[in-house]
Scaffold this motif. Sequence first.
Motif, PDB file in Angstrom:
ATOM      1  N   LYS A 146     118.916  38.197  33.409  1.00  0.00           N
ATOM      2  CA  LYS A 146     119.147  36.821  32.957  1.00  0.00           C
ATOM      3  C   LYS A 146     117.882  36.204  32.376  1.00  0.00           C
ATOM      4  CE  LYS A 146     123.049  35.585  35.888  1.00  0.00           C
ATOM      5  NZ  LYS A 146     123.576  34.603  36.867  1.00  0.00           N
ATOM      6  N   LEU A 147     116.724  36.526  32.967  1.00  0.00           N
ATOM      7  CA  LEU A 147     115.467  35.955  32.487  1.00  0.00           C
ATOM      8  C   LEU A 147     115.168  36.435  31.073  1.00  0.00           C
ATOM      9  CD1 LEU A 147     112.893  34.319  33.158  1.00  0.00           C
ATOM     10  CD2 LEU A 147     111.879  36.445  33.969  1.00  0.00           C
ATOM     11  N   GLU A 149     117.250  37.700  28.946  1.00  0.00           N
ATOM     12  CA  GLU A 149     118.293  37.203  28.034  1.00  0.00           C
ATOM     13  C   GLU A 149     117.948  35.824  27.509  1.00  0.00           C
ATOM     14  OE1 GLU A 149     122.057  37.252  29.909  1.00  0.00           O
ATOM     15  OE2 GLU A 149     122.461  39.374  29.498  1.00  0.00           O
ATOM     16  N   SER A 150     117.465  34.950  28.394  1.00  0.00           N
ATOM     17  CA  SER A 150     117.105  33.593  27.974  1.00  0.00           C
ATOM     18  C   SER A 150     115.929  33.609  27.003  1.00  0.00           C
ATOM     19  CB  SER A 150     116.766  32.745  29.202  1.00  0.00           C
ATOM     20  OG  SER A 150     115.633  33.263  29.862  1.00  0.00           O
ATOM     21  N   LEU A 155     116.614  30.396  24.500  1.00  0.00           N
ATOM     22  CA  LEU A 155     117.253  29.240  25.118  1.00  0.00           C
ATOM     23  C   LEU A 155     116.198  28.202  25.498  1.00  0.00           C
ATOM     24  CD1 LEU A 155     119.756  31.115  27.464  1.00  0.00           C
ATOM     25  CD2 LEU A 155     120.184  30.230  25.157  1.00  0.00           C
ATOM     26  N   LYS A 157     116.131  26.539  28.458  1.00  0.00           N
ATOM     27  CA  LYS A 157     115.769  26.635  29.865  1.00  0.00           C
ATOM     28  C   LYS A 157     116.520  27.783  30.525  1.00  0.00           C
ATOM     29  CE  LYS A 157     119.083  23.033  31.138  1.00  0.00           C
ATOM     30  NZ  LYS A 157     119.258  21.724  31.806  1.00  0.00           N
ATOM     31  N   TRP A 158     115.995  28.177  31.696  1.00  0.00           N
ATOM     32  CA  TRP A 158     116.589  29.244  32.503  1.00  0.00           C
ATOM     33  C   TRP A 158     116.604  28.784  33.956  1.00  0.00           C
ATOM     34  CZ3 TRP A 158     113.554  31.546  36.359  1.00  0.00           C
ATOM     35  CH2 TRP A 158     114.158  32.569  37.075  1.00  0.00           C
ATOM     36  N   GLN A 159     117.672  29.118  34.676  1.00  0.00           N
ATOM     37  CA  GLN A 159     117.793  28.701  36.080  1.00  0.00           C
ATOM     38  C   GLN A 159     118.606  29.726  36.853  1.00  0.00           C
ATOM     39  OE1 GLN A 159     119.280  24.752  36.664  1.00  0.00           O
ATOM     40  NE2 GLN A 159     119.461  24.968  38.881  1.00  0.00           N
ATOM     41  N   ASP A 160     118.170  30.008  38.102  1.00  0.00           N
ATOM     42  CA  ASP A 160     118.905  30.935  38.938  1.00  0.00           C
ATOM     43  C   ASP A 160     118.475  30.773  40.397  1.00  0.00           C
ATOM     44  OD1 ASP A 160     120.676  32.944  39.662  1.00  0.00           O
ATOM     45  OD2 ASP A 160     120.152  34.169  37.915  1.00  0.00           O
ATOM     46  N   ARG A 177     113.728  27.250  38.298  1.00  0.00           N
ATOM     47  CA  ARG A 177     114.060  26.693  36.977  1.00  0.00           C
ATOM     48  C   ARG A 177     112.866  26.833  36.056  1.00  0.00           C
ATOM     49  NH1 ARG A 177     116.269  20.855  38.573  1.00  0.00           N
ATOM     50  NH2 ARG A 177     114.635  21.131  40.136  1.00  0.00           N
TER      51      ARG A 177
END
Length: 572
Positions: A146-147, A149-150, A155, A157-160, A177
Motif C-alpha cells: 500500500k505504501l 502504491e501511494s 497520491l 496521503k497514505w494511511q494504514d 498517516r
Amino acid sequence: MEINYRTTLIYFFFVLTLTIISQVIVSFIFTNEVSLLFVFLVSLFVSLGSFIIFLLIKKNIGKISNNRISDLEQKYSDLSKKHELYEIASKATNDTIWDWNIKTNGFIWNEGIEFSFGHKKESIENNLQWWFNKIHPEDSLKISVKLYESVNEKLEKWQDEYRFLCADATYKYVSNRGFLIKDETGIVVRMIGSIQDVTKQKREEQRLKLLETVITQTKDSVIITETQEKEKGIPKVVYVNPAFYNMTGYKPKEVIGKSPTVFIGKNIVKNNIKQLADALKKKEEFTFESLNNKKNGDEYWVNFSMIPITNNDNLHSHWISIQRDISIEKHREKEREQLIAELTQNNKDLKQFSYITSHNLRAPLSNLTGLLNLINDIPIENEELKEIISGFSKSTALLNETINDLVKVVIIKDSLSIQKEDLEIKEIFENVFNQLSFLISIKKPLIKMDFDKAPIVNVNKSYFESILLNLMTNSLKYKDDIRQLKIIISSKKVGNTILVTFKDNGIGIDMKLNKDKIFGLYQRFHDYPDSKGLGLYLVKSQVESMGGKISVNSEVGVGTTFEITLKTNTNA
C-alpha cells in the motif's frame, strides 16, 4: 558589492582602450591637433558616463540586495517559527513524527519513537528498512504494498493500521498517516507522517466486537432503553437484539421509541409498579417475572431484569434489560407443584391406610394369639395337627412382628421432629449387648470398641439403640461359617459431625447387584428363613430422621462396613 565595483572598472578601461585605438586609427586621417582634442573629449565623456553608470548600478544593486536580505530574513523567521510549532505539536500530541526522503531513503524520527515505543535514537537506523523490520510479519507485506502504491500513484496521503514492535519485544497497534511531497515535476520526493499508538482503542474495539457478538448471538432478549427523564413513566426503547424478535415476534421498528409496556404484561407491571418506580428513581437493578404476550397473542413467561448503565463521567445514561424465557421452567414448576400436592395427598392416604390397617389387624391378631395360647394348654395327640398348629403360631407371630415394624416405619416417617440428647455411645452399646447376650454367647464374636475420640453423640436414644441393635444383629446373623466373627466399632469427630463406623468380616453383600437396593424396603440379600428385609430400611429411616446420613461398603467373602454421620449438638 565588490562584484559591482569590479564590473564598473572593467567597463571603464574597456571603453578607454577602445577610444585610444580609435584615436590611433583617426590620426592617420586627421591632423594631430584634432586628434588630441578628440581623445580628450571622448575620454572625458567616457569617464563621466562610467561614473554615472557606477552610481546608478550602486543605487539599484543596494536596493536589490536589501530586498533580498529582507526576504531571506523573513523566510528564516518563518522557518524558525514553523520548526518551533513542529516541536511543540510533536510534544503535545505524543505522536511519533517521521520524515522519509525517498531519493536517499533516509529516515528522520522525533522523540516520540522513544516515548511511545522505547526505541532510543542511537539504536535506530535512519533508513526505511529499519522501520519495515519493526512491523509485525503478518502486517509487513500489506503495508509495503500500500505504501509503494501511494508513492507510484502520486497520491496526496497514505494511511494504514498495523502492529509495531516496541523495544521491550511487545507489539502495539498503531495508526500511521503520511503526506506525500512532490517536486516541481510532480515526482514524489518525500513523505512526512505521524504514528499514533491506538492499542487501547484497538483492544476496546475488539472487546466491543466481542460483546456485540455475545449480544447478537445470545438466545436471551437484550433491550436497551434511554435514561428516565421524568419522575413517572418507563424509559423508551432504543435497541433490541435479534433474539428479541424470536422471543416476542415484534420487529425492532415496532418497539424502538416506545415504552417496554408494549410487550410486558400489564398486570405484572401493575403489581410491581412500586418496586419498579423505586428502582428507576434510585437507579438500582431490578428483577421480576412477567407473563407476557407475543405479537400473535401467545403467552410466555420471562425473567425480566433491568440494570442501570453509566457513561465515562459516571452519569446514568441507559438501562439494559435482559429477558430470559422461563416458560418451560414455569411449566415444569407447575407440574412439580401439582405432583407434590398429589404425593402429599397420597402420603396422607397411605398413612391413614397404615393406621387403619394396623388398628383393624391388631384385634384379630390378638384374638388369634389368645386362641393359640389356649390351644397350647390343650394336649393334642395328633402329630399332624400339632405341626399345623405350630406353623399357624409361627405365621401369626411373624404377621404380628410385621405389623409392629410397619407401625414403627409410619411413626418414624410421620415424625417431623424428634427429641435428641447427648448420650454416651458406650452405655447404649451395653444395652444392645444385654439384649443380644444369648446370640453373642452362641456366635462368640471378637468385639473391639474405640469411642475415645468421640465418646458422646447427640441422638434420640431409642432410635440410636434400634440402629445399633439392627446392625449388631445382622453381623451376628450373617457370620462367615469358617472365620471367627470380628466386629470393630469406633467413633471420631469430623468437622461439626460425629462419624460412627460399624465394621465386620461377615459374608458380605454383592454391591454390584444390590448397591441401590441395600436400604430398600423388604430387600433381602441372603436366603435366610428369618430375614424380612426390613432392618436396614428402618436403620436408614431412623438415621435420616435425626438429620444424619448412612453409607455402606461391602464385599462378598470379606465383610461389610457401615458409616453413620451424625450432627453434633450446636447448642452445647
